[in-house]
Design a protein around this motif. Structure first.
Motif, PDB file in Angstrom:
ATOM      1  N   VAL A  10       0.867  -1.174   0.000  1.00 20.12           N
ATOM      2  CA  VAL A  10       0.000   0.000   0.000  1.00 20.12           C
ATOM      3  C   VAL A  10       0.905   1.225   0.000  1.00 20.12           C
ATOM      4  CG1 VAL A  10      -1.774   1.290   1.244  1.00 20.12           C
ATOM      5  CG2 VAL A  10      -1.809  -1.217   1.268  1.00 20.12           C
ATOM      6  N   CYS A  11       0.734   2.097  -0.994  1.00 21.68           N
ATOM      7  CA  CYS A  11       1.684   3.199  -1.088  1.00 21.68           C
ATOM      8  C   CYS A  11       1.010   4.517  -1.426  1.00 21.68           C
ATOM      9  CB  CYS A  11       2.765   2.902  -2.120  1.00 21.68           C
ATOM     10  SG  CYS A  11       2.234   3.041  -3.834  1.00 21.68           S
ATOM     11  N   ILE A  12       1.670   5.580  -1.007  1.00 21.84           N
ATOM     12  CA  ILE A  12       1.338   6.942  -1.418  1.00 21.84           C
ATOM     13  C   ILE A  12       2.635   7.582  -1.916  1.00 21.84           C
ATOM     14  CG2 ILE A  12       0.567   9.239  -0.653  1.00 21.84           C
ATOM     15  CD1 ILE A  12      -1.118   7.849   1.471  1.00 21.84           C
ATOM     16  N   ASP A  13       2.621   8.027  -3.152  1.00 23.20           N
ATOM     17  CA  ASP A  13       3.770   8.753  -3.730  1.00 23.20           C
ATOM     18  C   ASP A  13       5.080   7.978  -3.597  1.00 23.20           C
ATOM     19  OD1 ASP A  13       2.075  10.831  -4.398  1.00 23.20           O
ATOM     20  OD2 ASP A  13       2.413  11.894  -2.519  1.00 23.20           O
ATOM     21  N   THR A  14       5.066   6.698  -3.894  1.00 25.72           N
ATOM     22  CA  THR A  14       6.283   5.892  -3.915  1.00 25.72           C
ATOM     23  C   THR A  14       6.540   5.441  -5.345  1.00 25.72           C
ATOM     24  OG1 THR A  14       6.065   5.112  -1.641  1.00 25.72           O
ATOM     25  CG2 THR A  14       7.370   3.746  -3.138  1.00 25.72           C
TER      26      THR A  14
END
Length: 353
Positions: free
Chosen positions: A290-294
């Motif tokens: 689960v990622c944000i801005d990666t």
């Protein structure tokens, strides 16, 4: 009629730059890293079996620690074809011992091929044809044949082979004498090598007759050969620790190279997984991620029930395996070995190796 050919898989490596997934009893060659469902050593053996027509002529040289693991990985491999080194002494010792043992069984005229257990190869058909050409060259000219991989980028992590004068054509593949080997050049040098068109990557695959190998090793690595011939495997821990490249390949005058293109990667560290699997994706995700801005990152978790969460990361490798989590910049994955040195020095942490 093609001469007898015996492939020997070099499977004693530790794969430390793939830690923490690669560990003492589960080194890189026992892992599936490309999504194929086969471990690297299984894929290597399965490419070679059709070339020789069965398992009875496949050999593996590995460490005593990994001998049972090799048998589990390759259940069709005859137990007598596994050579277990009492102690790792680098590839010169492995090649010398295996060459002597193969010659005892098959005679001096047998052609032997040495293959790293941990290389990725994309086109098995083109690979088999290239091996056929190398066998013919080794048998016809008494040559020490290496396969050079056409470079696709200026790698500073690979060795390079400079091809010299043309030496013939075998199986529609052109062959060349080797002018020199260069190990892991700097970036500017690597760019110059590729621009010249005269260099290929060193695949670490070598093919020669048993007689050629033994005679040349006696000439250029006399101490190693004298000890092995006189004392056998019992002397192994005292053998000089040196690679086959330094002990023989950089000294012999018999080396020829076949420039080859069958899709190849040596899978040296976690960045290799990105080269193989990224495609058009922004990350390589071998985890419940689960990622944000990666972006530009490699995420791996051995347990599919565990979740890896990242926020605002770029160009990193995150590996979760058992009781270890590794987070490292892609530019610094070569330094994983330094971490292992610290862990080895700490008795409370050496269980992580």
């Amino acid at each position: 009629m093609r001469p007898k050919f015996v492939p020997v898989i070099l499977a004693g490596g530790k794969g430390e730059r793939f830690w923490p997934l690669s560990r003492k009893h589960r080194p890189k060659q026992f892992l599936c890293l490309d999504g194929s469902g086969e471990s690297l050593i299984q894929a290597t053996a399965n490419r070679l079996v059709p070339i020789v027509g069965g398992w009875e002529d496949i050999w593996v040289i590995t460490s005593k620690l990994l001998e049972s693991g090799v048998s589990e990985q390759l259940p069709s491999l005859p137990a007598a074809n596994i050579l277990a080194e009492p102690e790792g002494r680098d590839t010169a010792a492995a090649v010398a011992w295996a060459s002597l043992e193969v010659a005892k069984r098959y005679g001096d005229d047998v052609v032997i091929g040495f293959f790293p257990a941990d290389a990725w190869i994309g086109d098995a058909g083109a690979f088999a044809k290239t091996i056929g050409s190398a066998i013919a060259l080794a048998d016809d000219r008494g040559a020490i044949v290496t396969l050079g991989i056409t470079p696709t980028f200026p790698s500073i992590g690979y060795g390079y082979i400079q091809q010299g004068a043309a030496s013939g054509e075998y199986g529609f593949l052109k062959t060349y004498q080797v002018d020199r080997f260069t190990e892991k050049p700097d970036l500017a040098t690597a760019k110059n090598f590729i621009a010249s068109g005269d260099y290929t990557w060193n695949s670490g695959i070598f093919i020669f007759t048993a007689k050629t190998a033994i005679d040349e090793l006696k000439l250029y690595a006399p101490e190693l050969m004298q000890l092995l011939i006189a004392k056998g495997v019992d002397i192994y821990p005292t053998l000089p620790k040196i690679s086959i490249d330094y002990a023989l390949m950089e000294k012999t005058q018999l080396t020829h190279v076949i420039p080859a293109d069958f899709g190849w990667d040596d899978l040296g560290d976690w960045n290799a997984i990105e080269r193989l699997l990224k495609g058009d994706n922004i990350n390589v995700e071998l985890a419940n991620h689960v990622c944000i801005d990666t972006t530009g990152s490699v995420l791996y978790a051995s347990n599919p029930d565990e979740v890896v969460v990242t926020i605002g990361l770029e160009d990193v490798v995150v590996v979760r395996d058992g009781d270890v989590t590794l987070i490292v910049s892609k530019e610094r994955t070569q330094e994983i070995k330094q971490v292992l040195g610290k862990i080895k020095a700490d008795r409370e942490l050496d269980r992580l190796l």
